[in-house]
Write a protein that holds these residues in place. Structure first.
Motif, PDB file in Angstrom:
ATOM      1  N   GLN A 134       0.834  -1.205   0.000  1.00 55.34           N
ATOM      2  CA  GLN A 134       0.000   0.000   0.000  1.00 55.34           C
ATOM      3  C   GLN A 134       0.871   1.257   0.000  1.00 55.34           C
ATOM      4  N   ASP A 135       0.358   2.318  -0.595  1.00 52.73           N
ATOM      5  CA  ASP A 135       1.032   3.609  -0.574  1.00 52.73           C
ATOM      6  C   ASP A 135       0.605   4.353   0.694  1.00 52.73           C
ATOM      7  N   PHE A 136       1.501   4.403   1.646  1.00 62.52           N
ATOM      8  CA  PHE A 136       1.206   5.060   2.913  1.00 62.52           C
ATOM      9  C   PHE A 136       1.933   6.398   3.031  1.00 62.52           C
ATOM     10  N   SER A 137       2.213   7.024   1.903  1.00 64.06           N
ATOM     11  CA  SER A 137       2.884   8.322   1.970  1.00 64.06           C
ATOM     12  C   SER A 137       1.968   9.313   2.695  1.00 64.06           C
ATOM     13  N   ILE A 138       2.574  10.129   3.507  1.00 64.12           N
ATOM     14  CA  ILE A 138       1.836  11.067   4.343  1.00 64.12           C
ATOM     15  C   ILE A 138       1.607  12.351   3.554  1.00 64.12           C
ATOM     16  N   LYS A 139       0.334  12.673   3.381  1.00 65.84           N
ATOM     17  CA  LYS A 139      -0.037  13.811   2.543  1.00 65.84           C
ATOM     18  C   LYS A 139      -0.604  14.939   3.395  1.00 65.84           C
ATOM     19  N   THR A 140       0.287  15.640   4.071  1.00 67.73           N
ATOM     20  CA  THR A 140      -0.133  16.792   4.860  1.00 67.73           C
ATOM     21  C   THR A 140       1.018  17.776   4.955  1.00 67.73           C
ATOM     22  N   ASP A 141       0.683  19.042   4.988  1.00 72.61           N
ATOM     23  CA  ASP A 141       1.688  20.088   5.189  1.00 72.61           C
ATOM     24  C   ASP A 141       1.834  20.439   6.662  1.00 72.61           C
ATOM     25  N   ASN A 142       0.956  19.871   7.498  1.00 75.06           N
ATOM     26  CA  ASN A 142       0.983  20.159   8.930  1.00 75.06           C
ATOM     27  C   ASN A 142       2.087  19.325   9.584  1.00 75.06           C
ATOM     28  N   PRO A 143       3.150  19.956  10.093  1.00 69.08           N
ATOM     29  CA  PRO A 143       4.263  19.194  10.670  1.00 69.08           C
ATOM     30  C   PRO A 143       3.864  18.359  11.890  1.00 69.08           C
ATOM     31  N   ALA A 144       2.916  18.838  12.688  1.00 66.98           N
ATOM     32  CA  ALA A 144       2.483  18.078  13.868  1.00 66.98           C
ATOM     33  C   ALA A 144       1.760  16.803  13.448  1.00 66.98           C
ATOM     34  N   LEU A 145       0.869  16.917  12.465  1.00 65.30           N
ATOM     35  CA  LEU A 145       0.168  15.723  11.968  1.00 65.30           C
ATOM     36  C   LEU A 145       1.135  14.764  11.301  1.00 65.30           C
ATOM     37  N   ARG A 146       2.090  15.302  10.536  1.00 64.45           N
ATOM     38  CA  ARG A 146       3.085  14.465   9.869  1.00 64.45           C
ATOM     39  C   ARG A 146       3.893  13.672  10.905  1.00 64.45           C
ATOM     40  N   LEU A 147       4.332  14.331  11.955  1.00 69.88           N
ATOM     41  CA  LEU A 147       5.114  13.672  13.007  1.00 69.88           C
ATOM     42  C   LEU A 147       4.301  12.598  13.714  1.00 69.88           C
ATOM     43  N   ALA A 148       3.045  12.912  14.038  1.00 67.16           N
ATOM     44  CA  ALA A 148       2.192  11.936  14.701  1.00 67.16           C
ATOM     45  C   ALA A 148       1.977  10.704  13.811  1.00 67.16           C
ATOM     46  N   GLU A 149       1.782  10.935  12.522  1.00 64.54           N
ATOM     47  CA  GLU A 149       1.584   9.827  11.588  1.00 64.54           C
ATOM     48  C   GLU A 149       2.844   8.984  11.448  1.00 64.54           C
ATOM     49  N   GLU A 150       3.984   9.652  11.369  1.00 61.90           N
ATOM     50  CA  GLU A 150       5.278   8.937  11.260  1.00 61.90           C
ATOM     51  C   GLU A 150       5.523   8.075  12.503  1.00 61.90           C
ATOM     52  N   ARG A 151       5.200   8.621  13.677  1.00 60.24           N
ATOM     53  CA  ARG A 151       5.412   7.865  14.923  1.00 60.24           C
ATOM     54  C   ARG A 151       4.504   6.634  14.973  1.00 60.24           C
ATOM     55  N   LYS A 152       3.268   6.804  14.552  1.00 62.04           N
ATOM     56  CA  LYS A 152       2.344   5.677  14.574  1.00 62.04           C
ATOM     57  C   LYS A 152       2.759   4.608  13.567  1.00 62.04           C
ATOM     58  N   LYS A 153       3.258   5.059  12.438  1.00 64.25           N
ATOM     59  CA  LYS A 153       3.733   4.136  11.400  1.00 64.25           C
ATOM     60  C   LYS A 153       4.869   3.300  11.927  1.00 64.25           C
TER      61      LYS A 153
END
Length: 99
Positions: A80-99
């Motif tokens: 699956q393509d799980f690339s994070i599509k957001t410009d919000n750095p806080a959301l990006r970090l939270a998504e990266e940590r969960k990943k």
């Protein structure tokens, strides 16, 4: 065969699409599958959907064959393509940590 589906979600889930638990059924085979999408898991709704769809497509009841199905589902999940599509750095970090 007729079936009624009743799906109860957690209070924190306000839209149907956000429910992580998944089900699938095939009335012609009188067969259904359910999977609990683990809340703390990464993209668990996708994993749960892969499991139920694979089982309905090719139902197996032998433990070794079931493990092979899980292996196939894991490969599909990893593809699956799980690339994070957001410009919000806080959301990006939270998504990266969960990943």
């Amino acid at each position: 065969m007729s079936a009624k589906i009743f799906q109860l979600h957690k209070r924190s889930v306000y839209v149907f699409d956000a429910i992580q638990d998944k089900y699938s059924f095939d009335p012609s085979q009188t067969l259904f599958a359910i999977s609990d999408g683990a809340t703390q898991g990464y993209k668990s709704e996708i994993w749960a959907k892969l499991l139920v769809d694979l089982f309905i497509k090719s139902p197996v009841f032998d433990p070794e064959q079931l493990i092979n199905h899980f292996t196939q589902a894991a490969k599909g999940f990893e593809a699956q393509d799980f690339s994070i599509k957001t410009d919000n750095p806080a959301l990006r970090l939270a998504e990266e940590r969960k990943k």
